[in-house]
Write an enzyme that holds these catalytic residues in place. Sequence first.
Site, PDB file in Angstrom:
ATOM      1  N   SER A  87     -26.457  -6.452  -8.872  1.00  0.00           N
ATOM      2  CA  SER A  87     -27.565  -5.794  -9.555  1.00  0.00           C
ATOM      3  C   SER A  87     -28.695  -6.795  -9.730  1.00  0.00           C
ATOM      4  CB  SER A  87     -27.127  -5.291 -10.928  1.00  0.00           C
ATOM      5  OG  SER A  87     -28.249  -4.840 -11.676  1.00  0.00           O
ATOM      6  N   TYR A 100     -23.046  -7.380 -18.840  1.00  0.00           N
ATOM      7  CA  TYR A 100     -23.305  -6.826 -17.510  1.00  0.00           C
ATOM      8  C   TYR A 100     -24.051  -7.848 -16.649  1.00  0.00           C
ATOM      9  CZ  TYR A 100     -25.015  -3.584 -13.912  1.00  0.00           C
ATOM     10  OH  TYR A 100     -25.308  -2.963 -12.727  1.00  0.00           O
ATOM     11  N   ALA A 101     -25.075  -8.475 -17.227  1.00  0.00           N
ATOM     12  CA  ALA A 101     -25.851  -9.473 -16.493  1.00  0.00           C
ATOM     13  C   ALA A 101     -24.970 -10.651 -16.088  1.00  0.00           C
ATOM     14  CB  ALA A 101     -27.033  -9.949 -17.335  1.00  0.00           C
ATOM     15  N   SER A 103     -21.730 -10.626 -15.666  1.00  0.00           N
ATOM     16  CA  SER A 103     -20.792 -10.152 -14.645  1.00  0.00           C
ATOM     17  C   SER A 103     -21.455 -10.095 -13.277  1.00  0.00           C
ATOM     18  CB  SER A 103     -20.276  -8.765 -15.050  1.00  0.00           C
ATOM     19  OG  SER A 103     -19.504  -8.212 -14.032  1.00  0.00           O
TER      20      SER A 103
END
Length: 192
Positions: A87, A100-101, A103
């Site tokens: 992402s 999330y970042a 990961s």
Amino acid sequence: MEGQGNTEGQESVGAQGDTGHRGGHQRDEAMEDIGDTRGTRGHGTRGHRGDVHPAPCPPQGTFLVTQAVARALVAAGTGGSIVHVGSIVAKVGNVGQANYAASKAGVEGLTRSCAKELARFGVRCNAVLPGFIVTPMTQKVPPKVLAKFAGLVPMGRLGDPEEVADVCAFLASGDSGYVTGASVEVTGGLFI
């Protein structure tokens, strides 16, 4: 190797591997660092029973699938390509998404490490970093918010899943034969 097929001119090969089996010497040598769940210096996370697990970044599933596919590709001796989907948040972060970042940044690190370790076996490893893409998840977002997101993108719209898939197909194909360790942004120019 199994699952050979042809989709719209792109040859695809599926690989199956056993993450618990350690085969021949060459395969073990290639996966020396990837296969060490303690990390490069014995660092990792300890479970409730004291067993060592891979550090939480990159996600364990990405790590284990990469390990299995890499072992299969090295054993086959034919080279190949591994494409991770991360992402853009890995590079820029996002409010409320620290986990999330982290990961997704781990996926990028895994990609570069695998690219270095596996290149001598003819295996390339790259990552695709989507930005705002129309998905079932975005269907739940109010139109006003989606319009705001689209306004942040220089191309003025959210991306389509097919646009991400096209980049993945390119990286998996022989057309990208000299590309490895790269992170390709599919963002419509977001954050340039």
